[in-house]
Write a protein that holds these residues in place. Sequence first.
Motif, PDB file in Angstrom:
ATOM      1  N   SER A   1     -12.332  -6.844  -4.204  1.00 10.02           N
ATOM      2  CA  SER A   1     -11.832  -6.344  -2.711  1.00 10.02           C
ATOM      3  C   SER A   1     -12.471  -5.170  -2.086  1.00 10.02           C
ATOM      4  N   LEU A   2     -13.042  -4.165  -2.963  1.00 10.49           N
ATOM      5  CA  LEU A   2     -13.526  -3.138  -2.561  1.00 10.49           C
ATOM      6  C   LEU A   2     -14.854  -3.012  -3.009  1.00 10.49           C
ATOM      7  N   PRO A   3     -15.948  -3.718  -2.720  1.00 12.18           N
ATOM      8  CA  PRO A   3     -17.256  -3.568  -3.257  1.00 12.18           C
ATOM      9  C   PRO A   3     -17.969  -2.277  -2.902  1.00 12.18           C
ATOM     10  N   GLY A   4     -17.598  -1.644  -2.184  1.00 10.73           N
ATOM     11  CA  GLY A   4     -18.050  -0.254  -1.735  1.00 10.73           C
ATOM     12  C   GLY A   4     -17.848   0.899  -2.315  1.00 10.73           C
ATOM     13  N   VAL A   5     -16.841   0.707  -3.007  1.00 12.13           N
ATOM     14  CA  VAL A   5     -16.179   1.672  -3.900  1.00 12.13           C
ATOM     15  C   VAL A   5     -16.610   1.839  -5.469  1.00 12.13           C
ATOM     16  N   ARG A   6     -17.123   2.892  -5.908  1.00  7.97           N
ATOM     17  CA  ARG A   6     -17.424   3.322  -7.252  1.00  7.97           C
ATOM     18  C   ARG A   6     -16.123   2.992  -7.913  1.00  7.97           C
ATOM     19  N   ALA A   7     -16.088   1.851  -8.788  1.00 10.76           N
ATOM     20  CA  ALA A   7     -15.194   1.644  -9.858  1.00 10.76           C
ATOM     21  C   ALA A   7     -15.608   1.403 -11.111  1.00 10.76           C
ATOM     22  N   LEU A   8     -15.044   2.176 -12.035  1.00  3.81           N
ATOM     23  CA  LEU A   8     -15.345   2.389 -13.375  1.00  3.81           C
ATOM     24  C   LEU A   8     -14.200   1.921 -14.489  1.00  3.81           C
ATOM     25  N   ALA A   9     -14.597   1.340 -15.446  1.00  2.00           N
ATOM     26  CA  ALA A   9     -13.813   1.244 -16.906  1.00  2.00           C
ATOM     27  C   ALA A   9     -13.615   2.525 -17.424  1.00  2.00           C
ATOM     28  N   GLY A  10     -12.170   2.836 -17.528  1.00  2.00           N
ATOM     29  CA  GLY A  10     -11.855   3.930 -18.336  1.00  2.00           C
ATOM     30  C   GLY A  10     -10.177   4.014 -18.170  1.00  2.00           C
ATOM     31  N   SER A  11      -9.721   5.161 -18.748  1.00  2.00           N
ATOM     32  CA  SER A  11      -8.475   5.358 -18.874  1.00  2.00           C
ATOM     33  C   SER A  11      -8.036   6.825 -18.398  1.00  2.00           C
ATOM     34  N   ALA A  12      -6.847   7.199 -18.417  1.00  2.00           N
ATOM     35  CA  ALA A  12      -6.299   8.786 -18.178  1.00  2.00           C
ATOM     36  C   ALA A  12      -6.766   9.348 -19.485  1.00  2.00           C
TER      37      ALA A  12
ATOM     38  N   ASP B  56       0.905  -1.264  -0.057  1.00  2.00           N
ATOM     39  CA  ASP B  56      -0.098   0.154  -0.169  1.00  2.00           C
ATOM     40  C   ASP B  56       0.991   1.246   0.000  1.00  2.00           C
ATOM     41  N   TYR B  57       0.324   2.481   0.264  1.00  2.00           N
ATOM     42  CA  TYR B  57       1.140   3.616   0.390  1.00  2.00           C
ATOM     43  C   TYR B  57       0.997   4.159   1.523  1.00  2.00           C
ATOM     44  N   ALA B  58       2.167   4.913   2.081  1.00  2.00           N
ATOM     45  CA  ALA B  58       2.351   5.833   3.353  1.00  2.00           C
ATOM     46  C   ALA B  58       1.133   6.487   3.615  1.00  2.00           C
TER      47      ALA B  58
ATOM     48  N   GLY C 261      -6.543  -1.634  -6.346  1.00  2.00           N
ATOM     49  CA  GLY C 261      -6.950  -0.759  -5.347  1.00  2.00           C
ATOM     50  C   GLY C 261      -6.413  -0.521  -4.304  1.00  2.00           C
ATOM     51  N   LYS C 262      -4.858  -0.643  -4.471  1.00  2.00           N
ATOM     52  CA  LYS C 262      -4.108  -0.528  -3.415  1.00  2.00           C
ATOM     53  C   LYS C 262      -4.073   0.811  -2.702  1.00  2.00           C
ATOM     54  N   LEU C 263      -4.074   1.915  -3.666  1.00  2.00           N
ATOM     55  CA  LEU C 263      -4.328   3.371  -3.332  1.00  2.00           C
ATOM     56  C   LEU C 263      -5.651   3.695  -3.021  1.00  2.00           C
ATOM     57  N   THR C 264      -6.593   3.213  -3.763  1.00  2.00           N
ATOM     58  CA  THR C 264      -7.829   3.335  -3.537  1.00  2.00           C
ATOM     59  C   THR C 264      -8.442   2.924  -2.019  1.00  2.00           C
ATOM     60  N   ALA C 265      -7.862   2.065  -1.414  1.00  2.00           N
ATOM     61  CA  ALA C 265      -8.343   1.519  -0.249  1.00  2.00           C
ATOM     62  C   ALA C 265      -7.770   2.530   0.939  1.00  2.00           C
ATOM     63  N   THR C 266      -6.814   3.123   0.593  1.00  2.00           N
ATOM     64  CA  THR C 266      -6.280   3.963   1.673  1.00  2.00           C
ATOM     65  C   THR C 266      -7.039   5.317   1.577  1.00  2.00           C
ATOM     66  N   LEU C 267      -7.372   5.839   0.423  1.00  2.00           N
ATOM     67  CA  LEU C 267      -7.993   6.942   0.406  1.00  2.00           C
ATOM     68  C   LEU C 267      -9.519   6.801   0.840  1.00  2.00           C
ATOM     69  N   ALA C 268      -9.981   5.626   0.893  1.00  2.00           N
ATOM     70  CA  ALA C 268     -11.396   5.357   1.472  1.00  2.00           C
ATOM     71  C   ALA C 268     -11.381   5.317   3.007  1.00  2.00           C
ATOM     72  N   GLU C 269     -10.327   4.943   3.445  1.00  2.00           N
ATOM     73  CA  GLU C 269      -9.964   4.820   4.812  1.00  2.00           C
ATOM     74  C   GLU C 269      -9.645   6.141   5.555  1.00  2.00           C
ATOM     75  N   LEU C 270      -9.296   7.008   4.728  1.00  2.00           N
ATOM     76  CA  LEU C 270      -8.959   8.438   5.153  1.00  2.00           C
ATOM     77  C   LEU C 270     -10.292   9.078   5.029  1.00  2.00           C
ATOM     78  N   GLY C 271     -11.331   8.712   4.472  1.00  2.00           N
ATOM     79  CA  GLY C 271     -12.712   9.581   4.307  1.00  2.00           C
ATOM     80  C   GLY C 271     -12.686  10.133   2.997  1.00  2.00           C
ATOM     81  N   ALA C 272     -11.977   9.887   1.829  1.00  2.00           N
ATOM     82  CA  ALA C 272     -12.259  10.525   0.896  1.00  2.00           C
ATOM     83  C   ALA C 272     -13.398   9.889   0.112  1.00  2.00           C
ATOM     84  N   GLU C 273     -14.089  10.896  -0.652  1.00  2.00           N
ATOM     85  CA  GLU C 273     -15.208  10.530  -1.558  1.00  2.00           C
ATOM     86  C   GLU C 273     -14.543   9.741  -2.814  1.00  2.00           C
TER      87      GLU C 273
END
Length: 259
Positions: free
Chosen positions: A81-92, A26-28, A52-64
Amino acid sequence: MDEDEQLSHASSFGTAAVAYAEHRPDYARAAVRWALEAAPGPRVLDLGAGTGKLTATLAELGAEVVAVEPDPAMLAELRRSLPGVRALAGSAEAIPLPDGSVDAVVAGNAMHWFDMAVAGPEIARVLAPGGVLAGLWNLMDDRVEWVAGLARVSGSAAVGPRDTPASWRAETAAMHLPRTGGSARFGSPEQAEFPHGQRRTADSLVATIATRAGMLVMPDREREATLGRIRAFLASGPETARGEFTLPMLTGVLRVRRL
């Protein structure tokens, strides 16, 4: 790296999505907080979110948080692994979100894969005024002697140009950020590094290294030879030969603000 090689490396991760989810760090948290501290609100896009390595930390820190990922296998693992997170197919380069809909765009070990000529205007489009773009990279802390030895033994396919602190600073100082965002402008980039670490065994560290793009695209015989050298190195070192140890790391952050 030419364009075809870049595409091959960028598209390799889906073949190892489950291993990536299990073994990548994960990330510090301090790094994530610093990345977001100037954001004008809590809406965060994790772009190139992988499993979702970074996604999980963002969610834990309260980000929408909303996650966007192009690879179907990686996206499926993220959704599992993160069924409560809105996750979309797409790219930068094609972000499936409305204009001005997020306060920050972050990317964990992903921004160097973006085609910023196309992605820059797209990121600027979805960012609210004053929003933040931040890339985060996990770095092996080769100021520690045994980690420097591991980097030498692993070779460039396993330890790339953004995987140690000095090379990361040089590689990201003037790269990986939008040069233009259409009518949007970005401020001066900032870099910071935060202590981090990952509990590993010799076997799980080998498994982690095996998920790197350079290893995933390597011919089987060459990959096994490289992993064999790494196993032998870890077996020979007092820090890594027996049981669990902490792999010394840093999380490096490159951030810029949309003006």
